[in-house]
Design an enzyme around this catalytic site. Structure first.
Site, PDB file in Angstrom:
ATOM      1  N   ASN A  46       0.823  -1.212  -0.010  1.00 14.79           N
ATOM      2  CA  ASN A  46      -0.091   0.059   0.131  1.00 14.79           C
ATOM      3  C   ASN A  46       1.017   1.360   0.002  1.00 14.79           C
ATOM      4  OD1 ASN A  46      -2.142   1.549   0.229  1.00 14.79           O
ATOM      5  ND2 ASN A  46      -3.277   0.734   2.126  1.00 14.79           N
ATOM      6  N   PHE A  47       0.209   2.415  -0.210  1.00 15.11           N
ATOM      7  CA  PHE A  47       0.927   3.776  -0.154  1.00 15.11           C
ATOM      8  C   PHE A  47       2.105   3.993  -1.188  1.00 15.11           C
ATOM      9  CE2 PHE A  47      -0.762   2.739   4.324  1.00 15.11           C
ATOM     10  CZ  PHE A  47      -1.835   3.612   4.378  1.00 15.11           C
ATOM     11  N   LEU A  48       2.049   3.224  -2.278  1.00 11.94           N
ATOM     12  CA  LEU A  48       2.952   3.718  -3.351  1.00 11.94           C
ATOM     13  C   LEU A  48       2.736   5.010  -3.711  1.00 11.94           C
ATOM     14  CD1 LEU A  48       5.115   2.998  -5.569  1.00 11.94           C
ATOM     15  CD2 LEU A  48       3.046   1.845  -6.846  1.00 11.94           C
ATOM     16  N   THR A  86      -4.448  -3.346  -4.150  1.00 10.59           N
ATOM     17  CA  THR A  86      -5.538  -2.780  -4.708  1.00 10.59           C
ATOM     18  C   THR A  86      -5.145  -1.435  -5.388  1.00 10.59           C
ATOM     19  OG1 THR A  86      -6.290  -1.276  -2.904  1.00 10.59           O
ATOM     20  CG2 THR A  86      -7.287  -3.516  -3.226  1.00 10.59           C
ATOM     21  N   LEU A 130      -6.777  -0.856   2.935  1.00  9.77           N
ATOM     22  CA  LEU A 130      -6.991   0.535   3.646  1.00  9.77           C
ATOM     23  C   LEU A 130      -6.417   1.476   2.365  1.00  9.77           C
ATOM     24  CD1 LEU A 130      -5.618  -0.073   7.186  1.00  9.77           C
ATOM     25  CD2 LEU A 130      -7.881   0.067   6.516  1.00  9.77           C
TER      26      LEU A 130
HETATM   27  S1  MYA Z   1      -2.153   1.912  -4.993  1.00 10.50           S
HETATM   28  C1  MYA Z   1      -2.014   3.656  -4.948  1.00 10.50           C
HETATM   29  C2  MYA Z   1      -0.903   4.047  -5.856  1.00 10.50           C
HETATM   30  N1  MYA Z   1      -0.607   5.475  -5.660  1.00 10.50           N
HETATM   31  C3  MYA Z   1      -1.181   6.579  -6.359  1.00 10.50           C
HETATM   32  O1  MYA Z   1      -2.169   6.489  -7.136  1.00 10.50           O
HETATM   33  C4  MYA Z   1      -0.734   7.759  -5.785  1.00 10.50           C
HETATM   34  C5  MYA Z   1      -0.583   9.002  -6.975  1.00 10.50           C
HETATM   35  N2  MYA Z   1       0.305   8.253  -8.058  1.00 10.50           N
HETATM   36  C6  MYA Z   1       1.519   8.065  -8.048  1.00 10.50           C
HETATM   37  O2  MYA Z   1       2.299   8.404  -6.992  1.00 10.50           O
HETATM   38  C7  MYA Z   1       2.380   7.640  -9.160  1.00 10.50           C
HETATM   39  O3  MYA Z   1       1.749   7.801 -10.227  1.00 10.50           O
HETATM   40  C8  MYA Z   1       2.633   6.131  -9.136  1.00 10.50           C
HETATM   41  C9  MYA Z   1       3.310   5.588 -10.479  1.00 10.50           C
HETATM   42  C10 MYA Z   1       3.723   5.964  -8.014  1.00 10.50           C
HETATM   43  C11 MYA Z   1       1.406   5.339  -8.717  1.00 10.50           C
HETATM   44  N3  MYA Z   1       0.367  -0.157  -9.008  1.00 10.50           N
HETATM   45  O4  MYA Z   1       7.273   5.116 -12.200  1.00 10.50           O
HETATM   46  P1  MYA Z   1       6.480   5.003 -13.241  1.00 10.50           P
HETATM   47  C12 MYA Z   1       2.964   0.964 -13.172  1.00 10.50           C
HETATM   48  C13 MYA Z   1       1.068  -0.856  -9.554  1.00 10.50           C
HETATM   49  O5  MYA Z   1       7.181   5.441 -14.531  1.00 10.50           O
HETATM   50  P2  MYA Z   1       4.581   6.987 -12.064  1.00 10.50           P
HETATM   51  C14 MYA Z   1      -0.838   1.404  -4.086  1.00 10.50           C
HETATM   52  O6  MYA Z   1      -0.360   1.937  -3.401  1.00 10.50           O
HETATM   53  C15 MYA Z   1       2.529   1.376 -14.368  1.00 10.50           C
HETATM   54  O7  MYA Z   1       1.597   0.359 -14.746  1.00 10.50           O
HETATM   55  N4  MYA Z   1       1.592  -0.413 -10.880  1.00 10.50           N
HETATM   56  O8  MYA Z   1       5.147   5.645 -13.136  1.00 10.50           O
HETATM   57  C16 MYA Z   1      -0.747  -0.441  -4.282  1.00 10.50           C
HETATM   58  C17 MYA Z   1       3.941   1.178 -15.358  1.00 10.50           C
HETATM   59  O9  MYA Z   1       4.116  -0.193 -15.475  1.00 10.50           O
HETATM   60  P3  MYA Z   1       3.944  -0.838 -16.882  1.00 10.50           P
HETATM   61  C18 MYA Z   1       1.668   0.837 -11.174  1.00 10.50           C
HETATM   62  O10 MYA Z   1       3.127   7.404 -12.371  1.00 10.50           O
HETATM   63  C19 MYA Z   1       0.585  -0.719  -5.109  1.00 10.50           C
HETATM   64  C20 MYA Z   1       4.841   1.824 -14.191  1.00 10.50           C
HETATM   65  O11 MYA Z   1       4.374   1.538 -12.867  1.00 10.50           O
HETATM   66  C21 MYA Z   1       0.660   1.664 -10.453  1.00 10.50           C
HETATM   67  O12 MYA Z   1       5.592   8.045 -11.945  1.00 10.50           O
HETATM   68  C22 MYA Z   1       0.812  -1.884  -5.452  1.00 10.50           C
HETATM   69  C23 MYA Z   1       5.337   3.119 -14.412  1.00 10.50           C
HETATM   70  O13 MYA Z   1       6.188   3.620 -13.513  1.00 10.50           O
HETATM   71  C24 MYA Z   1       0.039   1.256  -9.232  1.00 10.50           C
HETATM   72  N5  MYA Z   1      -0.946   1.994  -8.446  1.00 10.50           N
HETATM   73  O14 MYA Z   1       4.291   6.261 -10.567  1.00 10.50           O
HETATM   74  C25 MYA Z   1       2.214  -1.880  -6.014  1.00 10.50           C
HETATM   75  N6  MYA Z   1       0.634   2.895 -11.064  1.00 10.50           N
HETATM   76  O15 MYA Z   1       4.951  -0.214 -17.818  1.00 10.50           O
HETATM   77  C26 MYA Z   1       2.428  -3.410  -6.591  1.00 10.50           C
HETATM   78  C27 MYA Z   1       1.478   2.877 -12.248  1.00 10.50           C
HETATM   79  O16 MYA Z   1       4.320  -2.394 -16.666  1.00 10.50           O
HETATM   80  C28 MYA Z   1       2.723  -4.220  -5.903  1.00 10.50           C
HETATM   81  N7  MYA Z   1       1.986   1.498 -12.041  1.00 10.50           N
HETATM   82  O17 MYA Z   1       2.556  -0.726 -17.357  1.00 10.50           O
HETATM   83  C29 MYA Z   1       3.169  -5.630  -6.122  1.00 10.50           C
HETATM   84  C30 MYA Z   1       3.539  -6.736  -4.974  1.00 10.50           C
HETATM   85  C31 MYA Z   1       4.935  -6.273  -4.556  1.00 10.50           C
HETATM   86  C32 MYA Z   1       5.373  -7.486  -3.376  1.00 10.50           C
HETATM   87  C33 MYA Z   1       5.422  -8.909  -3.746  1.00 10.50           C
HETATM   88  C34 MYA Z   1       6.074  -9.766  -2.410  1.00 10.50           C
HETATM   89  C35 MYA Z   1       6.048 -11.127  -3.098  1.00 10.50           C
END
Ligand code: MYA
Length: 434
Positions: A182-184, A218, A434
């Site tokens: 969460n909180f990415l 999510t 959350l």
């Molecule tokens: S969801 C809440 C996400 N946060 C926001 O929406 C806040 C406002 N937005 C931002 O801060 C940025 O736009 C974020 C992206 C940080 C979201 N989940 O760095 P980039 C992919 C997953 O150039 P930016 C939450 O917190 C996108 O498809 N991936 O982009 C759950 C593309 O990849 P691809 C996402 O806009 C998080 C790449 O990132 C998301 O500067 C779960 C682009 O990167 C997203 N919400 O930064 C995370 N948004 O080319 C996954 C964009 O492939 C966890 N992208 O399409 C996975 C499990 C990990 C643990 C595993 C353990 C085994």
């Protein structure tokens, strides 16, 4: 381009219609339709350069029932997990955020307050409180190393954040140790530089170091591949403010005074024995909840420690109520909601929208409709402006009747390194993140 991250709980809706006047949009949200739309757009250009490399359900495999359910990749020996952090672009460095520290907690709070999820129209932005962040990030058995920040090397300013917390999630008959991610968040000025994939890889590495290989998360954006797609519903508690700030509109042929009357609630809950949950209730609430959640395909596997942490009331963070039978003193029903305000961007009169989010609810004796009406009554008394709920679990049974209106954003649920053969119906999901 916008983020397209419709925040759960944001105001994309007009709840000020009755449900007849405001029917659900034609259902184009099934997984098949989402996948088809995506495949169409991919053939034009869109590829997921990062997500295509990850052990998640891929769009091309959607609907292939020959693939087995369960882990996509087996765990690797811990000795083979990369020992050093991933490389960041040279102006930035990793930091582990100590949420016990007032100073660090403030930095995280401010990063999210200014840069986290907004609705599509950029009218509202989540404003998680510090107490909420501490609660969300320090459940039983949490790892400090999973609270990951990125700082600018020269100024030391916190510019990005991602977190995990451990959870046991049951998928059908299997209880799987997972991380809830969460909180990415990446600072607005550093967007689209591919920082997010590095942060996701780094949190994955740190989760692997604890011998955990699955995750749940999510997002408002469509990624490969949702296990289900939920909709938020909103119940006005303070319709005048919601209309004034543009969260909702006056329905057709409605005046303000008729609208206020429409959403008026009784002063006191109706159910005899309805009271706030206390520490002594933890065993009974755990039994009630475990029994209830076992009917869903995916749900948390809560024990008493989890219930004490996640559901015992914490001021301005989480509220829980239950029904204690006045005769037998049995605990028969339970409802809860968490507090997540949003900043109102650019309004002269108001700066904060106070929203309650339905969390876990269990009815065995009191009809769910009555229980949730009591939840609305206590939320109203606590001065919330709106009560939000997803269409998960049995929530659909009360939404329309209790005057919730459908939101226009969707919330997609995902599992990392765990395949589910068919997408779930939202009513098969027993998990609220959350
Ligand atoms: S969801 C809440 C996400 N946060 C926001 O929406 C806040 C406002 N937005 C931002 O801060 C940025 O736009 C974020 C992206 C940080 C979201 N989940 O760095 P980039 C992919 C997953 O150039 P930016 C939450 O917190 C996108 O498809 N991936 O982009 C759950 C593309 O990849 P691809 C996402 O806009 C998080 C790449 O990132 C998301 O500067 C779960 C682009 O990167 C997203 N919400 O930064 C995370 N948004 O080319 C996954 C964009 O492939 C966890 N992208 O399409 C996975 C499990 C990990 C643990 C595993 C353990 C085994």
């Amino acid at each position: 381009m916008t983020d397209n991250n419709s925040p759960p709980g944001s105001p994309k809706v007009n709840p000020d219609h009755n449900s007849e006047a405001n029917p659900l949009p034609k259902d184009d949200s099934s997984l098949e339709n989402i996948v088809r739309r995506f495949q169409d757009s991919m053939s034009l250009a869109k590829k997921h350069k990062f997500w295509e490399t990850q052990p998640v359900g891929q769009f091309k495999d959607a609907g292939d029932t020959s693939l087995p359910e369960g882990p996509i990749e087996p765990p690797t020996p811990l000795s083979e997990v990369k020992q050093e952090p991933y490389n960041l672009p040279s102006p930035y460095e990793w930091t582990t955020c100590d949420m016990d520290s007032e100073e660090t907690c403030n930095e995280v709070y401010n990063l999210l307050k200014n840069n986290y999820v907004e609705d599509d129209e950029n009218m509202f932005r989540f404003n998680y409180s510090k107490e909420f962040l501490r609660w969300a990030l320090r459940p039983p058995g949490y790892y400090k190393s999973w609270h990951i920040g990125v700082r600018a090397k020269t100024s030391k300013k916190l510019v990005a954040f991602i977190t995990g917390v451990p959870a046991r999630i049951r998928v059908r008959d299997e209880v799987v140790k997972m991380a809830e991610i969460n909180f990415l968040c990446v600072h607005k000025k550093l967007r689209s530089k591919r920082l997010a994939p590095v942060m996701i890889k780094e949190v994955t590495r740190r989760v692997h170091l604890e011998n955990i290989w699955q995750a749940a998360y999510t997002a408002g954006v469509v990624l490969p591949t949702p296990i289900t797609t939920c909709q938020y519903w909103h119940r006005s508690l303070n319709p005048k403010k919601l209309i004034d700030v543009g969260f909702s509109r006056l329905g057709p042929r409605m005046t303000m005074s008729r609208t206020i009357k429409l959403y008026k609630l009784p002063d006191q809950p109706a159910t005899p024995g309805f009271r706030k949950m206390e520490l002594r209730d933890v065993p009974a609430v755990t039994r009630l909840l475990r029994n209830y959640l076992s009917q869903f395909v995916v749900s948390p596997d809560f024990d008493e420690n989890d219930v004490e942490h996640w559901l015992l009331p914490t001021e301005d963070v989480v509220d829980s109520y239950l029904v204690e039978s006045p005769k037998t003193h049995d605990i028969t029903d339970f409802c809860s909601f968490y507090t997540l305000p949003s900043s109102i961007l650019g309004n002269q009169n108001y700066s904060i929208l106070k929203a309650a989010y339905s969390y876990y609810n269990v009815s065995t004796k009191t009809p769910l409709l009555q229980l949730m009406n009591d939840a609305l009554i206590v939320a109203k008394k606590k001065d919330f402006d709106v009560f939000n709920a997803l269409d998960v679990m049995h929530n659909e049974s009360f939404l329309k009747e209790l005057k919730f209106g459908p939101g226009d954003g969707q919330l997609h649920y995902y599992l990392y390194n765990y395949r589910i053969r068919n997408a779930l119906r939202t009513s098969e999901l027993g998990l609220v993140l959350l």
